[in-house]
Design a protein around this motif. Structure first.
Motif, PDB file in Angstrom:
ATOM      1  N   ASN A 119     -10.152  -8.202  -8.730  1.00 23.65           N
ATOM      2  CA  ASN A 119      -8.711  -8.383  -8.594  1.00 23.65           C
ATOM      3  C   ASN A 119      -8.063  -7.607  -9.730  1.00 23.65           C
ATOM      4  OD1 ASN A 119      -6.223  -9.689  -7.568  1.00 23.65           O
ATOM      5  ND2 ASN A 119      -6.212 -10.645  -9.580  1.00 23.65           N
ATOM      6  N   GLN A 120      -7.005  -6.912  -9.414  1.00 21.17           N
ATOM      7  CA  GLN A 120      -6.273  -6.180 -10.442  1.00 21.17           C
ATOM      8  C   GLN A 120      -5.031  -6.988 -10.791  1.00 21.17           C
ATOM      9  OE1 GLN A 120      -4.692  -1.662 -11.472  1.00 21.17           O
ATOM     10  NE2 GLN A 120      -5.325  -2.158  -9.391  1.00 21.17           N
ATOM     11  N   GLN A 142      -8.777  -1.311  -2.782  1.00 24.27           N
ATOM     12  CA  GLN A 142      -7.973  -2.426  -3.256  1.00 24.27           C
ATOM     13  C   GLN A 142      -6.808  -2.759  -2.314  1.00 24.27           C
ATOM     14  OE1 GLN A 142      -7.289  -0.653  -7.272  1.00 24.27           O
ATOM     15  NE2 GLN A 142      -8.329  -2.472  -8.018  1.00 24.27           N
ATOM     16  N   THR A 199      -8.680  -6.841  -4.738  1.00 23.82           N
ATOM     17  CA  THR A 199      -7.291  -7.189  -4.484  1.00 23.82           C
ATOM     18  C   THR A 199      -6.482  -6.807  -5.721  1.00 23.82           C
ATOM     19  OG1 THR A 199      -7.655  -9.422  -5.342  1.00 23.82           O
ATOM     20  CG2 THR A 199      -7.887  -9.117  -2.966  1.00 23.82           C
ATOM     21  N   ALA A 200      -5.173  -6.953  -5.633  1.00 23.36           N
ATOM     22  CA  ALA A 200      -4.307  -6.689  -6.779  1.00 23.36           C
ATOM     23  C   ALA A 200      -3.110  -7.626  -6.722  1.00 23.36           C
ATOM     24  CB  ALA A 200      -3.839  -5.229  -6.797  1.00 23.36           C
ATOM     25  N   GLU A 201      -2.921  -8.366  -7.797  1.00 21.04           N
ATOM     26  CA  GLU A 201      -1.810  -9.305  -7.910  1.00 21.04           C
ATOM     27  C   GLU A 201      -1.839 -10.381  -6.815  1.00 21.04           C
ATOM     28  OE1 GLU A 201       0.554  -9.690 -10.338  1.00 21.04           O
ATOM     29  OE2 GLU A 201      -0.599  -8.217 -11.454  1.00 21.04           O
ATOM     30  N   ALA A 252      -4.273  -4.571 -15.412  1.00 24.38           N
ATOM     31  CA  ALA A 252      -3.260  -3.553 -15.158  1.00 24.38           C
ATOM     32  C   ALA A 252      -2.110  -3.697 -16.150  1.00 24.38           C
ATOM     33  CB  ALA A 252      -2.730  -3.686 -13.728  1.00 24.38           C
ATOM     34  N   GLY A 293      -6.035   2.270  -3.156  1.00 24.83           N
ATOM     35  CA  GLY A 293      -5.533   1.037  -2.561  1.00 24.83           C
ATOM     36  C   GLY A 293      -4.531   1.242  -1.461  1.00 24.83           C
ATOM     37  N   GLN A 345     -11.884  -8.869 -13.173  1.00 24.69           N
ATOM     38  CA  GLN A 345     -10.497  -8.432 -13.302  1.00 24.69           C
ATOM     39  C   GLN A 345     -10.396  -6.999 -13.832  1.00 24.69           C
ATOM     40  OE1 GLN A 345      -7.952 -10.550 -12.324  1.00 24.69           O
ATOM     41  NE2 GLN A 345      -9.627 -11.946 -11.765  1.00 24.69           N
ATOM     42  N   HIS A 385      -8.269   4.940 -11.108  1.00 27.30           N
ATOM     43  CA  HIS A 385      -7.440   4.180 -10.173  1.00 27.30           C
ATOM     44  C   HIS A 385      -6.292   5.025  -9.639  1.00 27.30           C
ATOM     45  CE1 HIS A 385      -8.779  -0.104 -10.880  1.00 27.30           C
ATOM     46  NE2 HIS A 385      -9.450   0.556 -11.805  1.00 27.30           N
ATOM     47  N   LEU A 389      -3.434  -3.999  -2.362  1.00 27.40           N
ATOM     48  CA  LEU A 389      -2.530  -3.969  -3.500  1.00 27.40           C
ATOM     49  C   LEU A 389      -1.521  -5.107  -3.549  1.00 27.40           C
ATOM     50  CD1 LEU A 389      -1.994  -0.132  -3.796  1.00 27.40           C
ATOM     51  CD2 LEU A 389      -3.569  -1.592  -5.064  1.00 27.40           C
ATOM     52  N   HIS A 449      -1.859  -7.876 -13.489  1.00 32.29           N
ATOM     53  CA  HIS A 449      -1.020  -7.468 -14.606  1.00 32.29           C
ATOM     54  C   HIS A 449      -1.365  -8.393 -15.774  1.00 32.29           C
ATOM     55  CE1 HIS A 449       3.427  -6.968 -16.135  1.00 32.29           C
ATOM     56  NE2 HIS A 449       2.552  -6.518 -16.987  1.00 32.29           N
TER      57      HIS A 449
END
Length: 322
Positions: A168-169, A112, A143-145, A197, A73, A194, A42, A114, A171
């Motif tokens: 999806n990333q 991604q 996606t992320a968060e 992260a 990303g 998932q 990543h 982000l 936390h």
């Protein structure tokens, strides 16, 4: 190393992934990751002005491209201009072109998004992604968060424009379980896997800050990072997990990583490293299955320090991007 399918896709990712968001100058880490069976890496266009991607590009020279799952990303600022950030068609395409040059590759495996862009229509972003997928420059999209509602919007746009949205990333760690309330259930329904992260809570869950210690070069010494020693009660509580890890035959870091991987929706835990041996040791968390008794002890020991409120939003520490 063990491997899992990412969401409802056929893409296999390593249970431990290496992200170079913080220590991309650490020599030997990529080689150690590859030696440990890590295939999933990543990075992001904005991390240190593109230097993180360039470091990966150089490190992968001589490695067979098809053996890697490269994730990069877009969203964070990459320059001073009004179109140098966000998820507009202009920036998404321009950012990817820069990423491909720095990574020295023709395509990325997971592109991604982000963060959610409140200024750009979701349809605009996914139409641009559809073009990139058809051109062969992007294999899958993640996606992320993103919140559960935002993921639902993304899935609808992905279906409309035939974009393979698979991840999806979030936390996610022993301490930060916000995704469990809404994001993970919705992701399950949508076939989105998932990437976990920050599974070590920026080093807190490794136990290295126990007894007031601040290891030289650790994140707690950097002005841009959250200082865990501001919260001595939390550090003391985490230290109690050492007995749990010892009983399970694991390091504290391995326990924390294995904990995230107990959730079947989590395909991979993304770790950083400042030394190759950290990756070698952390990779051993792959394939570990924790007994119910261990999981219950973790919950009991961490108690009220666990964050679960879906209204909470985690953002990267200042200084992570440009």
């Amino acid at each position: 190393m063990e491997y899992r399918r990412l969401g409802a896709s056929g893409l296999a990712v390593s249970e431990i992934a290496y992200g170079n968001w913080y220590n991309h100058h650490a020599p030997g880490c990529v080689a150690a990751a590859l030696d440990a069976g890590v295939t999933t890496f990543h990075t992001a266009a904005a991390w240190d002005g593109g230097a993180a991607e360039a470091a990966f590009g150089a490190a992968f020279a001589g490695t067979r491209r098809d053996d890697l799952v490269l994730c990069t990303g877009v969203f964070w600022p990459e320059g001073p201009g009004p179109n140098d950030s966000g998820l507009s068609r202009k920036h998404v395409i321009a950012s990817l072109e820069g990423s491909l040059r720095r990574l020295r590759t023709d395509y990325v495996d997971v592109y991604q998004l982000l963060r959610f862009d409140y200024k750009t229509p979701v349809a605009e972003t996914f139409l641009a992604l559809s073009d990139l997928v058809r051109q062969g420059k992007v294999r899958y999209v993640g996606t992320a968060e993103w919140t559960a509602e935002q993921l639902t919007q993304a899935a609808e746009a992905a279906a409309r424009y035939d974009v393979p949205l698979i991840s999806n990333q979030a936390h996610y760690s022993m301490l930060w379980r916000v995704a469990e309330a809404q994001v993970i259930p919705v992701s399950d329904r949508l076939g989105i896997g998932q990437f976990a992260a920050v599974p070590l809570a920026q080093g807190v869950l490794t136990g290295k800050y126990g007894n007031g210690a601040v290891p030289p070069g650790s994140r707690a010494t950097g002005p841009a990072y959250a200082r865990p020693l501001r919260y001595p009660e939390l550090v003391d509580r985490v230290e109690l997990l050492r007995g749990v890890a010892d009983d399970a035959g694991l390091t504290m870091a391995q326990l924390a990583l294995a904990w995230t991987l107990q959730h079947e929706t989590v395909a991979s835990a993304v770790v950083g490293a400042s030394k190759p041996e950290q990756l070698t040791e952390n990779a051993k968390a792959a394939g570990v299955r924790l007994d119910l008794d261990v999981l219950m002890r973790v919950d009991q020991l961490l108690g009220s320090f666990v964050q679960t409120d879906p209204r909470l939003v985690w953002t990267p520490p200042p200084g992570l991007v440009n």
